[in-house]
Design a protein around this motif. Structure first.
Motif, PDB file in Angstrom:
ATOM      1  N   GLN A 113       2.422  27.507  -3.340  1.00  0.00           N
ATOM      2  CA  GLN A 113       2.748  28.384  -2.215  1.00  0.00           C
ATOM      3  C   GLN A 113       2.744  29.830  -2.705  1.00  0.00           C
ATOM      4  OE1 GLN A 113       5.978  26.840   0.522  1.00  0.00           O
ATOM      5  NE2 GLN A 113       6.351  25.524  -1.235  1.00  0.00           N
ATOM      6  N   GLY A 114       1.841  30.616  -2.169  1.00  0.00           N
ATOM      7  CA  GLY A 114       1.726  32.006  -2.584  1.00  0.00           C
ATOM      8  C   GLY A 114       2.979  32.816  -2.306  1.00  0.00           C
ATOM      9  N   ILE A 115       3.806  32.325  -1.364  1.00  0.00           N
ATOM     10  CA  ILE A 115       5.027  33.042  -1.014  1.00  0.00           C
ATOM     11  C   ILE A 115       5.992  33.118  -2.193  1.00  0.00           C
ATOM     12  CG2 ILE A 115       6.335  31.055  -0.165  1.00  0.00           C
ATOM     13  CD1 ILE A 115       7.279  32.863   2.156  1.00  0.00           C
ATOM     14  N   SER A 116       5.807  32.245  -3.179  1.00  0.00           N
ATOM     15  CA  SER A 116       6.665  32.291  -4.368  1.00  0.00           C
ATOM     16  C   SER A 116       6.573  33.643  -5.069  1.00  0.00           C
ATOM     17  CB  SER A 116       6.288  31.172  -5.349  1.00  0.00           C
ATOM     18  OG  SER A 116       4.929  31.277  -5.741  1.00  0.00           O
ATOM     19  N   ALA A 117       5.420  34.316  -4.942  1.00  0.00           N
ATOM     20  CA  ALA A 117       5.246  35.633  -5.554  1.00  0.00           C
ATOM     21  C   ALA A 117       6.201  36.656  -4.953  1.00  0.00           C
ATOM     22  CB  ALA A 117       3.804  36.110  -5.389  1.00  0.00           C
ATOM     23  N   ILE A 118       6.510  36.503  -3.660  1.00  0.00           N
ATOM     24  CA  ILE A 118       7.438  37.429  -2.998  1.00  0.00           C
ATOM     25  C   ILE A 118       8.827  37.302  -3.619  1.00  0.00           C
ATOM     26  CG2 ILE A 118       8.558  38.011  -0.813  1.00  0.00           C
ATOM     27  CD1 ILE A 118       6.037  37.051   0.599  1.00  0.00           C
ATOM     28  N   GLY A 119       9.253  36.079  -3.862  1.00  0.00           N
ATOM     29  CA  GLY A 119      10.542  35.862  -4.502  1.00  0.00           C
ATOM     30  C   GLY A 119      10.607  36.493  -5.878  1.00  0.00           C
ATOM     31  N   LEU A 120       9.520  36.356  -6.642  1.00  0.00           N
ATOM     32  CA  LEU A 120       9.485  36.936  -7.985  1.00  0.00           C
ATOM     33  C   LEU A 120       9.576  38.452  -7.944  1.00  0.00           C
ATOM     34  CD1 LEU A 120       6.707  34.686  -9.579  1.00  0.00           C
ATOM     35  CD2 LEU A 120       9.141  34.679 -10.133  1.00  0.00           C
ATOM     36  N   VAL A 121       8.852  39.060  -7.022  1.00  0.00           N
ATOM     37  CA  VAL A 121       8.876  40.524  -6.901  1.00  0.00           C
ATOM     38  C   VAL A 121      10.258  41.003  -6.480  1.00  0.00           C
ATOM     39  CG1 VAL A 121       7.981  42.488  -5.611  1.00  0.00           C
ATOM     40  CG2 VAL A 121       6.409  40.727  -6.437  1.00  0.00           C
ATOM     41  N   LEU A 122      10.851  40.322  -5.495  1.00  0.00           N
ATOM     42  CA  LEU A 122      12.175  40.712  -5.025  1.00  0.00           C
ATOM     43  C   LEU A 122      13.213  40.586  -6.137  1.00  0.00           C
ATOM     44  CD1 LEU A 122      12.507  39.250  -1.418  1.00  0.00           C
ATOM     45  CD2 LEU A 122      12.663  41.647  -2.102  1.00  0.00           C
ATOM     46  N   GLN A 123      13.135  39.497  -6.872  1.00  0.00           N
ATOM     47  CA  GLN A 123      14.104  39.291  -7.950  1.00  0.00           C
ATOM     48  C   GLN A 123      14.000  40.399  -8.993  1.00  0.00           C
ATOM     49  OE1 GLN A 123      13.786  38.211 -11.385  1.00  0.00           O
ATOM     50  NE2 GLN A 123      15.995  37.947 -11.625  1.00  0.00           N
ATOM     51  N   LYS A 124      12.786  40.809  -9.291  1.00  0.00           N
ATOM     52  CA  LYS A 124      12.590  41.872 -10.275  1.00  0.00           C
ATOM     53  C   LYS A 124      13.112  43.201  -9.750  1.00  0.00           C
ATOM     54  CE  LYS A 124       9.069  43.882 -13.287  1.00  0.00           C
ATOM     55  NZ  LYS A 124       7.628  43.839 -13.687  1.00  0.00           N
ATOM     56  N   LEU A 125      12.865  43.489  -8.479  1.00  0.00           N
ATOM     57  CA  LEU A 125      13.305  44.754  -7.889  1.00  0.00           C
ATOM     58  C   LEU A 125      14.823  44.831  -7.731  1.00  0.00           C
ATOM     59  CD1 LEU A 125      10.631  45.235  -5.073  1.00  0.00           C
ATOM     60  CD2 LEU A 125      10.865  46.608  -7.146  1.00  0.00           C
ATOM     61  N   LEU A 126      15.427  43.720  -7.310  1.00  0.00           N
ATOM     62  CA  LEU A 126      16.852  43.727  -7.009  1.00  0.00           C
ATOM     63  C   LEU A 126      17.743  43.550  -8.231  1.00  0.00           C
ATOM     64  CD1 LEU A 126      16.814  41.555  -3.763  1.00  0.00           C
ATOM     65  CD2 LEU A 126      17.159  44.017  -3.901  1.00  0.00           C
ATOM     66  N   ASP A 127      17.255  42.813  -9.218  1.00  0.00           N
ATOM     67  CA  ASP A 127      18.110  42.477 -10.352  1.00  0.00           C
ATOM     68  C   ASP A 127      18.022  43.460 -11.509  1.00  0.00           C
ATOM     69  OD1 ASP A 127      19.265  40.407  -9.126  1.00  0.00           O
ATOM     70  OD2 ASP A 127      18.595  38.867 -10.502  1.00  0.00           O
ATOM     71  N   GLY A 128      16.814  43.925 -11.815  1.00  0.00           N
ATOM     72  CA  GLY A 128      16.663  44.828 -12.958  1.00  0.00           C
ATOM     73  C   GLY A 128      17.215  44.198 -14.221  1.00  0.00           C
ATOM     74  N   GLN A 129      18.208  44.826 -14.841  1.00  0.00           N
ATOM     75  CA  GLN A 129      18.809  44.335 -16.084  1.00  0.00           C
ATOM     76  C   GLN A 129      20.186  43.711 -15.850  1.00  0.00           C
ATOM     77  OE1 GLN A 129      17.077  44.398 -18.995  1.00  0.00           O
ATOM     78  NE2 GLN A 129      15.400  45.145 -17.687  1.00  0.00           N
ATOM     79  N   LYS A 130      20.343  43.056 -14.719  1.00  0.00           N
ATOM     80  CA  LYS A 130      21.626  42.428 -14.414  1.00  0.00           C
ATOM     81  C   LYS A 130      21.936  41.309 -15.415  1.00  0.00           C
ATOM     82  CE  LYS A 130      22.894  44.461 -10.464  1.00  0.00           C
ATOM     83  NZ  LYS A 130      21.785  45.361 -10.208  1.00  0.00           N
ATOM     84  N   PRO A 131      23.236  40.964 -15.572  1.00  0.00           N
ATOM     85  CA  PRO A 131      23.617  39.877 -16.494  1.00  0.00           C
ATOM     86  C   PRO A 131      22.940  38.554 -16.123  1.00  0.00           C
ATOM     87  CG  PRO A 131      25.543  41.123 -15.782  1.00  0.00           C
ATOM     88  CD  PRO A 131      24.386  41.598 -14.940  1.00  0.00           C
ATOM     89  N   SER A 132      22.855  37.662 -17.102  1.00  0.00           N
ATOM     90  CA  SER A 132      22.149  36.389 -16.916  1.00  0.00           C
ATOM     91  C   SER A 132      22.642  35.589 -15.715  1.00  0.00           C
ATOM     92  CB  SER A 132      22.283  35.528 -18.178  1.00  0.00           C
ATOM     93  OG  SER A 132      21.416  35.978 -19.175  1.00  0.00           O
ATOM     94  N   HIS A 133      23.967  35.596 -15.468  1.00  0.00           N
ATOM     95  CA  HIS A 133      24.531  34.723 -14.439  1.00  0.00           C
ATOM     96  C   HIS A 133      24.668  35.419 -13.086  1.00  0.00           C
ATOM     97  CE1 HIS A 133      26.618  32.625 -18.076  1.00  0.00           C
ATOM     98  NE2 HIS A 133      25.333  32.351 -18.009  1.00  0.00           N
TER      99      HIS A 133
ATOM    100  N   GLN B 125       2.831  29.300 -11.062  1.00  0.00           N
ATOM    101  CA  GLN B 125       1.926  28.870 -12.125  1.00  0.00           C
ATOM    102  C   GLN B 125       0.913  27.825 -11.646  1.00  0.00           C
ATOM    103  OE1 GLN B 125       1.352  29.951 -15.302  1.00  0.00           O
ATOM    104  NE2 GLN B 125       2.698  31.640 -14.694  1.00  0.00           N
ATOM    105  N   LEU B 126       1.203  27.162 -10.525  1.00  0.00           N
ATOM    106  CA  LEU B 126       0.244  26.198  -9.974  1.00  0.00           C
ATOM    107  C   LEU B 126      -1.044  26.882  -9.535  1.00  0.00           C
ATOM    108  CD1 LEU B 126       2.607  23.996  -7.740  1.00  0.00           C
ATOM    109  CD2 LEU B 126       1.683  23.412  -9.998  1.00  0.00           C
ATOM    110  N   LYS B 127      -0.984  28.181  -9.336  1.00  0.00           N
ATOM    111  CA  LYS B 127      -2.164  28.936  -8.917  1.00  0.00           C
ATOM    112  C   LYS B 127      -3.239  28.952 -10.000  1.00  0.00           C
ATOM    113  CE  LYS B 127      -3.521  33.632  -7.446  1.00  0.00           C
ATOM    114  NZ  LYS B 127      -4.264  33.223  -6.230  1.00  0.00           N
TER     115      LYS B 127
END
Length: 288
Positions: free
Chosen positions: A132-152, A205-207
């Protein structure tokens, strides 16, 4: 067993003296090894040994660094499977080795085989997610919103996107669903942002179904419930099988079970699924 980064992984081994095969089970998201004990007991009665470990951050494979619902990245999960494989092989050396991956576990299995190419004999995929290509949206959002946030860290936006409010798609068996809702290792908690990223990366990664050089494992059994939305229906299943063929898997058999949902191993008619898996393993036993 001690996994990567010295985390103690809790596992279940259903031993068989003179076993004719060994089955290595990789469970899915927000569940644990004990949900597979009925299936493992069935295999044991048919002289097939089996092993299943709780993934890190799941079940009883927990620590301060890996609380319930936390996965740091996919690489650690793959290293764990590699450790489990070789430890198991010490005890069960010269018999067919079968890998079973359910749902997210099927994605772990495919990436593990792609990266490490373990000398196994068969792969069984249950409820395997389609690309599902939409998984890329989740990855981008996580990178934008989290930055260097703690692991948990748990960002409410990531949690909202990544978690399922409606779980009616999981299984048609009401007894299974009742047990699932009451199980604190399945419900009542959310994944960390890094755990969600790990899942989204595995789908993304299935892509890229690169051919696996000198692939040891050739035979695949692809199992799905007719009413399972995770597999993507007939279109998603055909797409998944096509990607497997591009990677070099030569023999792929698929079975779709009418009136079953995602957890086909926990449906009322699960013995039908058990039987098909047993036949597949026995075919490998005769012609590895």
């Amino acid at each position: 067993m001690t996994g990567y980064r010295k985390l103690t992984l809790k596992g279940s081994l259903f031993e068989v003296e003179g076993a004719k095969a060994i089955v290595h089970i990789i469970h899915g998201m927000k569940e644990h090894r004990k949900r597979y004990h009925d299936f493992m007991a069935y295999l044991q009665r048919n002289r097939i040994a089996s092993i299943c470990y709780d993934q890190r951050g799941h079940g009883e494979s927990l620590s301060k660094e890996y609380p319930l619902g936390h996965m740091e990245n996919m690489d650690e999960l793959l290293r764990d499977q590699e450790e489990i494989f070789w430890e198991t092989r010490k005890k069960y050396e010269n018999i067919p080795y079968i890998i079973v991956g359910h749902s997210f576990g099927s994605l772990i299995a495919r990436q593990w085989i792609r990266k490490y190419n373990p000398p196994a004999h068969g792969l069984i995929l249950s409820g395997a997610p389609h690309f599902q290509g939409i998984s890329a949206i989740g990855l981008v959002l996580q990178k934008l919103l989290d930055g260097q946030k703690p692991s948990h860290h748990k960002n409410p936006i990531i949690t909202k996107i990544g978690e399922f409010d409606d779980i009616s798609w999981v299984c048609a068996n009401e007894k299974t669903m009742e047990e699932y809702r009451k199980d604190p290792l399945c419900t009542g908690y959310t994944y960390t942002d890094k755990a969600h990223r790990t899942v989204w990366e595995s789908v993304w990664q299935l892509k890229f179904p690169q051919r696996i050089d000198n692939l040891h494992l050739k035979k695949v059994l692809f199992l799905a419930g007719e009413d399972d939305p995770i597999t993507g229906g007939p279109t998603g299943i055909n797409d998944s099988i096509g990607r497997l063929k591009k990677q070099g898997y030569l023999e792929i058999k698929s079975i779709v079970y009418p009136k079953m949902k995602h957890e086909i191993l926990n449906e009322r008619n699960r013995k039908e699924v058990y039987w098909d898996i047993l036949n597949f393993i026995e075919t490998i036993e005769k012609h590895p």
